[in-house]
Design a protein around this motif. Structure first.
Motif, mmCIF file in Angstrom:
data_model
loop_
_atom_site.group_PDB
_atom_site.id
_atom_site.type_symbol
_atom_site.label_atom_id
_atom_site.label_comp_id
_atom_site.label_asym_id
_atom_site.label_seq_id
_atom_site.Cartn_x
_atom_site.Cartn_y
_atom_site.Cartn_z
ATOM 1 N N ILE A 73 0.841 -1.207 0.000
ATOM 2 C CA ILE A 73 0.000 0.000 0.000
ATOM 3 C C ILE A 73 0.871 1.251 0.000
ATOM 4 O O ILE A 73 0.569 2.236 -0.686
ATOM 5 N N GLU A 93 -5.207 2.973 2.997
ATOM 6 C CA GLU A 93 -5.169 1.630 3.573
ATOM 7 C C GLU A 93 -6.585 1.110 3.837
ATOM 8 O O GLU A 93 -6.893 -0.058 3.553
ATOM 9 N N CYS A 96 -8.031 0.081 0.439
ATOM 10 C CA CYS A 96 -7.414 -1.127 -0.116
ATOM 11 C C CYS A 96 -7.825 -2.374 0.661
ATOM 12 O O CYS A 96 -8.116 -3.424 0.064
ATOM 13 N N TYR A 99 -11.408 -3.135 -0.236
ATOM 14 C CA TYR A 99 -11.485 -3.697 -1.589
ATOM 15 C C TYR A 99 -11.069 -5.162 -1.586
ATOM 16 O O TYR A 99 -11.752 -6.020 -2.162
ATOM 17 N N LEU A 133 -5.647 0.411 -9.387
ATOM 18 C CA LEU A 133 -4.694 -0.208 -8.476
ATOM 19 C C LEU A 133 -3.572 -0.924 -9.210
ATOM 20 O O LEU A 133 -2.407 -0.869 -8.808
ATOM 21 N N TRP A 276 -3.624 -7.234 -6.664
ATOM 22 C CA TRP A 276 -4.734 -6.287 -6.800
ATOM 23 C C TRP A 276 -5.813 -6.770 -7.775
ATOM 24 O O TRP A 276 -6.742 -6.033 -8.062
#
Length: 277
Positions: A73, A93, A96, A99, A133, A276
């Motif tokens: 990250i 963060e 992410c 996700y 990403l 990702w």
């Protein structure tokens, strides 16, 4: 007489469903009363009684995030470059981790893309980012308005209640588009029970608004207010709405965010297997 009152009430409710959060704060019926007051004679929601400040709320460290994911990250933040300089690492963060936790559940179908807004930043700051990403790129960065019930320059109160006129924090899934009173708009579905699960029924949507523009800031020193929608600048809304196609993830981050999807350990396992993707 009872029949007439019933018809009037139905018309009022119909108006609420059509407009949702999309009335401007300075464009109200009944001599300026909020729409909820004009229908139900209920008191307006008052923003938290604390002064506006530019001091951001400290964010706690997410538990359970493995070091390998934290490093990834940080590397992503660096790769995003100057366009993401104002995107706090702690908020990135959150986005992410959410996700990576959500994607394998099937709630988020679009891989490698997320949108995140730091609603703790003042409304004069472009605080919405759409990120690729896998390429480490900022696709869009823009201003975004918060709800009238959430505060003035800063959003200090958040609510999931139907008549709050507040922004609701949490993770969202983007849904279909339609042509509304603000033109091209996109529905969003709240994925956090107790925080934003009423967003779809409240008609909280992505749409354009003239009060969400740099011109409005120059005239008033801040953005205007929505009825809870993350309203976007007229100059950018079409591209942003098109980029977050059906099944994309949106995070509205802010003080008090709590979500089952902020599962650091689950996110770490997912990232170790698929990155990702």
């Amino acid at each position: 007489m009872l029949i007439i009152k019933s018809l009037l009430l139905q018309c009022g409710v119909g108006l609420l469903l059509v407009t949702g959060c999309q009335l401007r704060a300075d464009e109200r019926p009944n001599g300026g009363l909020p729409l909820t007051q004009s229908i139900a004679a209920k008191p307006a929601v008052v923003a938290a009684a604390i002064p506006d400040s530019l001091a951001l709320t400290p964010l706690p460290v997410l538990p359970g995030v493995p070091d390998t994911l934290r490093r990834a990250i940080r590397q992503l933040h660096t790769a995003l470059g100057p366009a993401a300089a104002a995107l706090r690492p702690e908020v990135l963060e959150q986005a992410c981790v959410g996700y990576l936790t959500l994607h394998p559940t099937g709630r988020i179908e679009r891989a490698g893309l997320l949108a995140v807004a730091d609603m703790d930043l003042p409304s004069t700051t472009p605080r919405l980012w759409v990120l690729d990403l896998r390429k480490g790129q900022v696709l869009h960065r823009s201003l975004v308005a918060h709800g009238e019930g959430s505060g003035k320059l800063r959003a200090t109160r958040f609510s999931n209640l139907e008549e709050s006129a507040c922004t609701s924090l949490g993770f969202y899934r983007t849904a279909g588009t339609y042509d509304g009173i603000h033109g091209y708009s996109r529905r969003i579905e709240g994925l956090d029970k107790g925080q934003n699960a009423n967003a779809f029924d409240r008609y909280v949507v992505l749409h354009a608004a003239d009060y969400a523009s740099p011109k409005y800031i120059r005239q008033h020193g801040r953005l205007g207010y929505s009825r809870g929608c993350p309203a976007l600048p007229p100059e950018q809304y079409k591209e942003i709405i098109a980029s977050v196609r059906v099944g994309s993830m949106l995070l509205l981050s802010g003080p008090g965010l709590a979500s089952r999807w902020l599962d650091g350990a689950a996110a770490g396992r997912r990232f170790s297997r698929h990155g990702w993707k």
